[in-house]
Design a protein around this motif. Sequence first.
Motif, short mmCIF file in Angstrom:
data_model
loop_
_atom_site.label_atom_id
_atom_site.label_comp_id
_atom_site.label_asym_id
_atom_site.label_seq_id
_atom_site.Cartn_x
_atom_site.Cartn_y
_atom_site.Cartn_z
N TYR A 1 -0.94 -4.02 4.87
CA TYR A 1 0.24 -3.20 4.66
C TYR A 1 1.46 -3.96 4.21
O TYR A 1 2.34 -3.39 3.59
N HIS B 1 -3.16 3.31 -5.61
CA HIS B 1 -2.90 3.32 -4.18
C HIS B 1 -1.81 2.35 -3.79
O HIS B 1 -1.63 2.07 -2.62
N LYS B 2 -1.13 1.81 -4.79
CA LYS B 2 -0.14 0.78 -4.48
C LYS B 2 1.22 1.20 -5.01
O LYS B 2 1.31 1.89 -6.02
N ARG C 1 -9.67 2.51 6.24
CA ARG C 1 -9.78 1.59 5.11
C ARG C 1 -10.41 0.26 5.47
O ARG C 1 -10.97 -0.40 4.62
N SER D 1 0.83 -1.20 0.00
CA SER D 1 0.00 0.00 0.00
C SER D 1 0.86 1.25 0.00
O SER D 1 1.92 1.32 0.61
#
Lengths: 188, 180
Positions: free
Chosen positions: B86, B12-13, B62, A25
Amino acid sequence: MDSRFPRGKSPVLERALGRPRSELSLAAFALLFSELVQYCQRRVASVAELQARLAQLGHHVGLRALDALVARERPGRRETKVLGVLLFVKGPLWRALFGREADKLEQANDDERTFYVIEREPVVNTFVSVPRENSSLNCAAFAAGLLEAVLGAAGFPARVSAHWHKGTTLMIKFDEAVIARDKSLEGR
Amino acid sequence: MSRSPGRKQENHKISRELFVLTYGALVAQLCKEYEKDEDVNACLDRMGYSIGIRLIDDFLARSAVRKCRSYSETADMIAQVAFKMYLGVTPSVSCNSVTGNEFSLILDKNPLVDFVEELPAERASLCYCNLLCGVIRGALEMVHLAAEVSFLQDRLKGDAVTEIGITFLRKPEDRRHRRN
């Protein structure tokens, strides 16, 4: 090598070099990067020094990212021309590290040694807001150091710096020897 | 920060390699600047703590999880949701004590050491991933759960697995009396 930890084959070295397995992420990276910048900021006295520190860290990353990437993306062939290595940087390298290609690659009008990699919003700057008193700080200095290490290790020594221009511009200035070599390769 | 409204974040990565190598660059820089391993470990823990107190916001936003009712639910949440979100791995959780406030996360695969083969001889007591301990501690503190987090075993130091120990510092019965 001393046998401090007697064990069999190292799993890290035995692993195949396939496509990278997963993505992480952006939030995690952004927070890590922010800690990195804060850590450097505490130890320097000027913006130029801070950018130099970030570039040094980027250097560390770039050196290690290059080998695995070249083995994956360009197996069996090495870039020998300046344009080739720049297109490799703009495309596969940027895509592998930042998830998308760099926006533009340009050459300076008046100087054949200078090229620009332009990005409207570099990934490393996603969550960075620069206060007015440090307005010349561009944390893409990290990317600049990374790029400098990559070009140097690929055989194209250059100086790379980050500037606020059309978004963020990484200015690449190759050494004279590189351009001379490129010219002689073309003449062959 | 000025961003045109309506433009959504396409990506988002980021690549795992970039993250892992950046962490490695950070640890290498700390090793250059501090002579003692304990200082590097403490610095990593502190940085992890500041990351953790901000990460928890992102996590809660999230994941939209329910409030955890017990320490073991919390430990499961950390292992199965947070680590997955994460770092992309899911450690297994085991409870270490009868009082129910000591847990271990056993990391089979640790992405942070993707490129680390072994610790150098002069840095034998370096906790390479100590940032993770700080992150967990900081995040838990922001949800009012005081905890001590440390590495119990580390594959880089020759142990069989990597194990993170979380010790919650308040007795479980106290939570029942809190009106939240």
